[in-house]
Motif scaffolding. Structure first.
Motif, PDB file in Angstrom:
ATOM      1  N   ARG A  72     -90.692 -18.875  38.766  1.00 30.79           N
ATOM      2  CA  ARG A  72     -89.756 -18.378  39.788  1.00 30.79           C
ATOM      3  C   ARG A  72     -89.643 -19.339  40.962  1.00 30.79           C
ATOM      4  O   ARG A  72     -88.602 -19.405  41.631  1.00 30.79           O
ATOM      5  CB  ARG A  72     -90.196 -17.001  40.267  1.00 30.79           C
ATOM      6  CG  ARG A  72     -90.177 -15.947  39.163  1.00 30.79           C
ATOM      7  CD  ARG A  72     -90.522 -14.567  39.684  1.00 30.79           C
ATOM      8  NE  ARG A  72     -89.434 -14.014  40.478  1.00 30.79           N
ATOM      9  CZ  ARG A  72     -89.452 -12.792  41.031  1.00 30.79           C
ATOM     10  NH1 ARG A  72     -90.519 -12.023  40.868  1.00 30.79           N
ATOM     11  NH2 ARG A  72     -88.431 -12.354  41.729  1.00 30.79           N
ATOM     12  N   ALA A  73     -90.703 -20.100  41.214  1.00 32.60           N
ATOM     13  CA  ALA A  73     -90.685 -21.044  42.332  1.00 32.60           C
ATOM     14  C   ALA A  73     -90.117 -22.407  41.936  1.00 32.60           C
ATOM     15  O   ALA A  73     -89.918 -23.269  42.795  1.00 32.60           O
ATOM     16  CB  ALA A  73     -92.106 -21.220  42.879  1.00 32.60           C
ATOM     17  N   ALA A  74     -89.837 -22.592  40.647  1.00 35.20           N
ATOM     18  CA  ALA A  74     -89.405 -23.907  40.161  1.00 35.20           C
ATOM     19  C   ALA A  74     -87.969 -24.238  40.549  1.00 35.20           C
ATOM     20  O   ALA A  74     -87.574 -25.407  40.546  1.00 35.20           O
ATOM     21  CB  ALA A  74     -89.553 -23.980  38.644  1.00 35.20           C
ATOM     22  N   ALA A  75     -87.179 -23.223  40.849  1.00 31.63           N
ATOM     23  CA  ALA A  75     -85.777 -23.437  41.249  1.00 31.63           C
ATOM     24  C   ALA A  75     -85.339 -22.236  42.072  1.00 31.63           C
ATOM     25  O   ALA A  75     -85.941 -21.160  42.009  1.00 31.63           O
ATOM     26  CB  ALA A  75     -84.883 -23.598  40.016  1.00 31.63           C
ATOM     27  N   THR A  76     -84.294 -22.423  42.837  1.00 33.75           N
ATOM     28  CA  THR A  76     -83.791 -21.316  43.644  1.00 33.75           C
ATOM     29  C   THR A  76     -83.002 -20.336  42.784  1.00 33.75           C
ATOM     30  O   THR A  76     -82.436 -20.702  41.751  1.00 33.75           O
ATOM     31  CB  THR A  76     -82.876 -21.845  44.760  1.00 33.75           C
ATOM     32  OG1 THR A  76     -81.808 -22.606  44.169  1.00 33.75           O
ATOM     33  CG2 THR A  76     -83.660 -22.738  45.720  1.00 33.75           C
ATOM     34  N   ASP A  77     -82.990 -19.086  43.221  1.00 39.60           N
ATOM     35  CA  ASP A  77     -82.188 -18.031  42.582  1.00 39.60           C
ATOM     36  C   ASP A  77     -82.625 -17.717  41.147  1.00 39.60           C
ATOM     37  O   ASP A  77     -81.808 -17.275  40.327  1.00 39.60           O
ATOM     38  CB  ASP A  77     -80.695 -18.397  42.578  1.00 39.60           C
ATOM     39  CG  ASP A  77     -80.153 -18.633  43.987  1.00 39.60           C
ATOM     40  OD1 ASP A  77     -80.577 -17.898  44.892  1.00 39.60           O
ATOM     41  OD2 ASP A  77     -79.338 -19.541  44.162  1.00 39.60           O
ATOM     42  N   VAL A  78     -83.901 -17.908  40.826  1.00 41.92           N
ATOM     43  CA  VAL A  78     -84.386 -17.545  39.495  1.00 41.92           C
ATOM     44  C   VAL A  78     -84.641 -16.043  39.458  1.00 41.92           C
ATOM     45  O   VAL A  78     -85.449 -15.520  40.222  1.00 41.92           O
ATOM     46  CB  VAL A  78     -85.680 -18.304  39.136  1.00 41.92           C
ATOM     47  CG1 VAL A  78     -86.233 -17.795  37.805  1.00 41.92           C
ATOM     48  CG2 VAL A  78     -85.418 -19.794  39.065  1.00 41.92           C
ATOM     49  N   GLU A  79     -83.927 -15.366  38.602  1.00 37.74           N
ATOM     50  CA  GLU A  79     -84.125 -13.935  38.418  1.00 37.74           C
ATOM     51  C   GLU A  79     -84.730 -13.687  37.038  1.00 37.74           C
ATOM     52  O   GLU A  79     -84.418 -14.383  36.075  1.00 37.74           O
ATOM     53  CB  GLU A  79     -82.799 -13.181  38.546  1.00 37.74           C
ATOM     54  CG  GLU A  79     -82.180 -13.284  39.936  1.00 37.74           C
ATOM     55  CD  GLU A  79     -80.899 -12.479  40.054  1.00 37.74           C
ATOM     56  OE1 GLU A  79     -80.546 -11.799  39.058  1.00 37.74           O
ATOM     57  OE2 GLU A  79     -80.280 -12.516  41.119  1.00 37.74           O
ATOM     58  N   ILE A  80     -85.558 -12.675  36.957  1.00 40.06           N
ATOM     59  CA  ILE A  80     -86.195 -12.349  35.676  1.00 40.06           C
ATOM     60  C   ILE A  80     -85.240 -11.539  34.810  1.00 40.06           C
ATOM     61  O   ILE A  80     -84.835 -10.433  35.183  1.00 40.06           O
ATOM     62  CB  ILE A  80     -87.510 -11.577  35.888  1.00 40.06           C
ATOM     63  CG1 ILE A  80     -88.529 -12.451  36.613  1.00 40.06           C
ATOM     64  CG2 ILE A  80     -88.075 -11.096  34.556  1.00 40.06           C
ATOM     65  CD1 ILE A  80     -89.850 -11.762  36.866  1.00 40.06           C
ATOM     66  N   TYR A  81     -84.877 -12.115  33.691  1.00 44.85           N
ATOM     67  CA  TYR A  81     -84.002 -11.423  32.754  1.00 44.85           C
ATOM     68  C   TYR A  81     -84.748 -10.242  32.137  1.00 44.85           C
ATOM     69  O   TYR A  81     -85.932 -10.345  31.790  1.00 44.85           O
ATOM     70  CB  TYR A  81     -83.545 -12.386  31.663  1.00 44.85           C
ATOM     71  CG  TYR A  81     -82.651 -11.773  30.611  1.00 44.85           C
ATOM     72  CD1 TYR A  81     -81.292 -11.598  30.849  1.00 44.85           C
ATOM     73  CD2 TYR A  81     -83.176 -11.366  29.388  1.00 44.85           C
ATOM     74  CE1 TYR A  81     -80.468 -11.033  29.889  1.00 44.85           C
ATOM     75  CE2 TYR A  81     -82.356 -10.807  28.424  1.00 44.85           C
ATOM     76  CZ  TYR A  81     -81.009 -10.631  28.678  1.00 44.85           C
ATOM     77  OH  TYR A  81     -80.197 -10.067  27.723  1.00 44.85           O
ATOM     78  N   ALA A 122     -83.623 -21.140  33.020  1.00 47.57           N
ATOM     79  CA  ALA A 122     -82.667 -21.887  32.203  1.00 47.57           C
ATOM     80  C   ALA A 122     -81.241 -21.664  32.682  1.00 47.57           C
ATOM     81  O   ALA A 122     -80.403 -22.571  32.616  1.00 47.57           O
ATOM     82  CB  ALA A 122     -82.806 -21.481  30.736  1.00 47.57           C
ATOM     83  N   LYS A 123     -80.960 -20.457  33.167  1.00 50.66           N
ATOM     84  CA  LYS A 123     -79.609 -20.137  33.603  1.00 50.66           C
ATOM     85  C   LYS A 123     -79.204 -20.869  34.886  1.00 50.66           C
ATOM     86  O   LYS A 123     -78.016 -21.141  35.094  1.00 50.66           O
ATOM     87  CB  LYS A 123     -79.477 -18.633  33.812  1.00 50.66           C
ATOM     88  CG  LYS A 123     -79.431 -17.826  32.523  1.00 50.66           C
ATOM     89  CD  LYS A 123     -79.174 -16.349  32.820  1.00 50.66           C
ATOM     90  CE  LYS A 123     -78.970 -15.546  31.549  1.00 50.66           C
ATOM     91  NZ  LYS A 123     -78.644 -14.120  31.821  1.00 50.66           N
ATOM     92  N   VAL A 124     -80.171 -21.188  35.746  1.00 47.85           N
ATOM     93  CA  VAL A 124     -79.811 -21.793  37.038  1.00 47.85           C
ATOM     94  C   VAL A 124     -80.005 -23.305  37.060  1.00 47.85           C
ATOM     95  O   VAL A 124     -79.558 -23.964  38.001  1.00 47.85           O
ATOM     96  CB  VAL A 124     -80.622 -21.161  38.195  1.00 47.85           C
ATOM     97  CG1 VAL A 124     -80.350 -19.668  38.267  1.00 47.85           C
ATOM     98  CG2 VAL A 124     -82.117 -21.427  38.039  1.00 47.85           C
TER      99      VAL A 124
END
Length: 525
Positions: free
Chosen positions: A93-102, A51-53
């Motif tokens: 995690r593969a749905a968008a770049t730079d997805v980090e786990i909060y 959601a953040k990216v």
């Protein structure tokens, strides 16, 4: 594949049965392990990261479905299958770049317990709403504003600088958006399967092969009915699938015979040595015991280790073949409800109830109908839930009992007779059909030219998991007051937030059936 290290301990307080009324930290009372709980936290953390990216604006349909299904997987009693959960984490995690786990520990162990309380209310409300939006999406009904709100709310939950006032406003907004989601699901179900009609449902299991279907997803039931047609296999609903009998397009199938067993939490006893397979379509699956584990199947977001999972193609051939091989019972099984009744009645949707509005209004005005009480919500195993049976049994004969969700299995086989020519107990459907009860309340208030809180109407709710949280937020967002909630108050609500809810909405814990009825039925001055 990227992997996420799991922790030896867990933290979960999202359901009513949480350990010591505080939190489960070693193993969930629901049966999930610490590994499973932490994987579910990783999944929610990944959704927050996604959601953040994502750029602002309309979320694409595939991403929206991923968010809905990802949240749904983390509901209580939905998915216990660690590899399946890990797979969804990787998809996010593969749905968008730079997805980090909060890191969800920032919420669970936040210094400010009021911030923790509000963020948890929002998050659990999102989980419940995801279940409703998921079921609507399965039928092709999607609301872009609802989908976008998931991103907005997840971003706020993951904002470490979020202000309490903003979170409080977002909590109420979650309730409003959930109302839209429930409305969307109601539209989907009624347009696809027809408007529910009052229908008496047998609790007797006939001879011959059969399949039991549990959960909430009417689409899965429809597919099963289509595939069993003409094969000599009967189909029985279980738990929250019971209201399916009220829909014209579903009850038209002659092999949809009745309902098996009582509430969902009794399945480990009731499924023992049952000569038939059972299909779980949404939540309500419990740790599967050896006595029936060779006959359990899952589909959609449900998962359990070593159980056969039916994929998106919905090919139920394995169940059909096993049902035929097992053969069912050789003699009819006259099962009963908790109170000994042999039938139950469902299908009192808002269309039917509102068709009787003139009768209800006349009865209220002339005093034949003293009070309408919605006794609804989730059932569970905690001691004290017999309160709801005692409450319904003790309610005066000039009261009307509306009910929905699986809490009704405590009393839905009672014969309460009639009031003003109407059945005294009306089962409005599944938990999402709380929308029907709200719609009826709003319509009655309009007809009587008063506010909802001025109606002779009281809500007495039982809660267990996150869909109940989303419904409660909807009721509060609509300004509905004097709700009684039990059997215990949520562990995730801080004292200050509870004070706020009590002061602004008169939210109160249940006490005893006799005392609460006296308060409800005594005119307020």
């Amino acid at each position: 594949m990227n992997t996420v290290a799991v922790k030896e301990k867990m933290f979960c307080f999202q359901c009513e049965q949480t350990m010591r009324g505080i939190a489960c930290e070693q193993m969930g009372v629901c049966g999930k392990t610490a590994d499973t709980a932490n994987l579910q936290d990783d999944l929610v953390g990944a959704l927050i990261g996604l959601a953040k990216v994502l750029p602002p604006g309309n979320i694409s349909s595939p991403l929206a479905r991923l968010v809905l299904d990802g949240l749904f997987v983390t509901l209580t009693n939905v998915n216990f299958d660690d590899p399946a959960i890990q797979m969804v984490v990787e998809q996010v995690r593969a749905a968008a770049t730079d997805v980090e786990i909060y890191d969800m520990q920032k919420i669970w162990h936040a210094e400010n317990e009021d911030i923790r309380s509000l963020k948890t209310l929002i998050l659990l409300g999102l989980k419940g709403m995801a279940a409703y939006a998921h079921q609507a999406a399965v039928l092709g009904y999607v609301d872009t504003a609802v989908n976008n709100f998931f991103l907005e709310a997840l971003q706020a939950v993951g904002n470490d600088q979020a202000e309490q006032s903003d979170l409080l406003a977002l909590t109420m907004k979650t309730g409003h958006v959930n109302f839209t989601a429930m409305q969307l699901l109601d539209q989907a179900n009624t347009e696809v399967y027809g408007k529910p009609e009052p229908t008496e449902v047998s609790l007797t299991i006939e001879t011959g092969p059969f399949i039991v279907i549990s959960g909430h997803d009417l689409y899965d039931l429809k597919q099963l009915l289509e595939q069993t047609a003409g094969k000599g296999i009967n189909v029985y609903t279980h738990g929250e699938m019971l209201p399916a009998h009220g829909y014209p397009e579903l009850k038209a199938y002659s092999q949809l015979k009745g309902n098996f067993g009582t509430a969902w939490q009794n399945q480990q006893k009731e499924f023992k040595n049952m000569p038939a397979p059972v299909l779980f379509t949404t939540n309500c699956i419990m740790p599967v015991r050896k006595s029936y584990r060779d006959r359990v199947y899952t589909t959609s977001v449900v998962g359990y280790p070593e159980m056969i999972h039916i994929g998106a193609d919905k090919d139920f051939t394995p169940l059909i073949n096993q049902a035929l091989a097992l053969g069912g019972y050789s003699e009819p099984q006259p099962l009963t409800g908790i109170n000994g009744g042999h039938t139950v009645t469902t299908g009192f949707g808002h269309d039917f109830v509102l068709s009787q509005a003139d009768t209800v209004i006349k009865a209220v005005k002339n005093g034949d109908l003293q009070h309408i009480i919605l006794v609804g919500g989730c059932d569970g195993a905690r001691v004290g839930r017999n309160y709801y049976t005692e409450f319904v049994e003790a309610a005066p004969e000039n009261t009307l009992i509306l009910t929905c969700a699986c809490g009704k299995f405590r009393f839905n086989d009672l014969n309460l007779g009639t009031v003003a020519g109407l059945p005294r107990m009306m089962d409005m459907g599944q938990c999402n059909d709380s929308y029907s009860a709200i719609k009826v309340a709003l319509a009655l208030a309009d007809a009587l030219n008063c506010e909802v809180n001025d109606l002779p109407l009281t809500l007495v709710l039982s809660w267990y998991e996150q869909k109940a949280v989303s419904i409660l937020l909807t009721l509060l967002a609509l300004g509905i007051k004097n709700i009684r909630l039990g059997p215990s108050l949520p562990a995730f609500i801080s004292p200050n937030i509870l004070d706020y809810l009590q002061e602004n909405f008169a939210l109160a814990p249940i006490t005893t059936a006799k005392a609460d009825l006296a308060r409800i039925l005594t005119p307020q001055v």
